[in-house]
Scaffold this active site. Structure first.
Site, PDB file in Angstrom:
ATOM      1  N   HIS A 165      74.382   5.408  72.135  1.00 46.80           N
ATOM      2  CA  HIS A 165      73.107   4.869  71.697  1.00 46.80           C
ATOM      3  C   HIS A 165      74.660   4.243  70.648  1.00 46.80           C
ATOM      4  O   HIS A 165      74.344   4.898  69.195  1.00 46.80           O
ATOM      5  CB  HIS A 165      72.068   5.598  70.774  1.00 46.80           C
TER       6      HIS A 165
ATOM      7  N   HIS B 113      74.998   9.719  77.623  1.00 47.87           N
ATOM      8  CA  HIS B 113      75.656   7.781  76.394  1.00 47.87           C
ATOM      9  C   HIS B 113      75.347   8.061  75.498  1.00 47.87           C
ATOM     10  O   HIS B 113      74.980   8.959  74.900  1.00 47.87           O
ATOM     11  CB  HIS B 113      73.507   7.461  77.216  1.00 47.87           C
TER      12      HIS B 113
HETATM   13  P1  AMP Z   1      68.214  10.118  74.693  1.00 47.29           P
HETATM   14  O1  AMP Z   1      66.694  10.359  74.229  1.00 47.29           O
HETATM   15  O2  AMP Z   1      69.150  10.366  74.083  1.00 47.29           O
HETATM   16  O3  AMP Z   1      68.654  11.009  76.452  1.00 47.29           O
HETATM   17  O4  AMP Z   1      68.193   9.210  74.825  1.00 47.29           O
HETATM   18  C1  AMP Z   1      67.765   8.138  75.934  1.00 47.29           C
HETATM   19  C2  AMP Z   1      67.069   6.649  75.654  1.00 47.29           C
HETATM   20  O5  AMP Z   1      66.973   6.055  76.927  1.00 47.29           O
HETATM   21  C3  AMP Z   1      65.809   6.249  74.330  1.00 47.29           C
HETATM   22  O6  AMP Z   1      66.654   5.726  73.755  1.00 47.29           O
HETATM   23  C4  AMP Z   1      64.828   5.668  75.839  1.00 47.29           C
HETATM   24  O7  AMP Z   1      64.377   4.813  74.663  1.00 47.29           O
HETATM   25  C5  AMP Z   1      65.926   4.986  76.775  1.00 47.29           C
HETATM   26  N1  AMP Z   1      65.593   4.766  78.006  1.00 47.29           N
HETATM   27  C6  AMP Z   1      64.641   5.679  78.699  1.00 47.29           C
HETATM   28  N2  AMP Z   1      64.324   4.858  80.124  1.00 47.29           N
HETATM   29  C7  AMP Z   1      64.454   3.831  80.053  1.00 47.29           C
HETATM   30  C8  AMP Z   1      65.795   2.680  80.913  1.00 47.29           C
HETATM   31  N3  AMP Z   1      64.482   2.511  81.635  1.00 47.29           N
HETATM   32  N4  AMP Z   1      65.869   1.389  80.718  1.00 47.29           N
HETATM   33  C9  AMP Z   1      66.450   1.732  79.203  1.00 47.29           C
HETATM   34  N5  AMP Z   1      66.887   2.338  78.525  1.00 47.29           N
HETATM   35  C10 AMP Z   1      65.942   3.860  78.875  1.00 47.29           C
END
Ligand code: AMP
Length: 138
Positions: free
Chosen positions: A104, A102
């Protein structure tokens, strides 16, 4: 390391867990981050399974960047942000917490310091409003 289909984004892509969706087509899902680092923090998630950028198919990466650009512009317009940060983490020591690729899209507001990565959960109604406002700019 291999891809684990029980990660939370895979569950969202399969419709097992709800999300504040901004956009979806055959190749990607765009949704609000529920622990946003700033107002309007959005995630662009290619549907093809990969842990992160390191194991992704180059074709997936080339397809996703134009979408990231489109979303960045829509987020900027919807939030009136002063800038946009594009961030992507690879493996836990680098800050990755969800192991499905993903990207950001994080709005930056002049004079406002950015929240921590994985900070507090946002209000659901506010996320729903933001998702609608960003979608309206697409
Ligand atoms: P990363 O740390 O780059 O793997 O980013 C994962 C992101 O997903 C973090 O910014 C979290 O805040 C976000 N996240 C975790 N669970 C959810 C969810 N159920 N819906 C939307 N975002 C989420």
């Amino acid at each position: 390391m291999s891809y684990d289909p029980s990660n939370i984004f895979a569950k969202i892509l399969r419709g097992e867990i709800p999300a504040h969706k901004v956009f979806e087509d055959d190749t990607a899902l765009v949704m609000m981050d529920i622990f946003p680092q700033s107002r309007g923090h959005t995630l662009v998630i290619p549907k093809v399974a990969s842990r992160n950028l390191l194991d992704a198919d180059p074709a997936t990466l080339s397809a996703v960047i134009p979408l990231v650009q489109k979303i960045a512009k829509a987020v900027m317009a919807a939030t009136k942000a002063d800038g946009i940060r594009i961030v992507q983490f690879n493996e836990a020591p680098a800050g990755q917490t969800v192991f499905h690729l993903h990207i950001h899209v994080i709005p930056v507001y002049e004079g406002v310091s950015m929240g921590a990565h994985g900070g507090g959960q946002a209000d659901n109604a506010e996320l729903a409003t933001l998702a609608k406002a960003i979608a309206a700019q697409l």
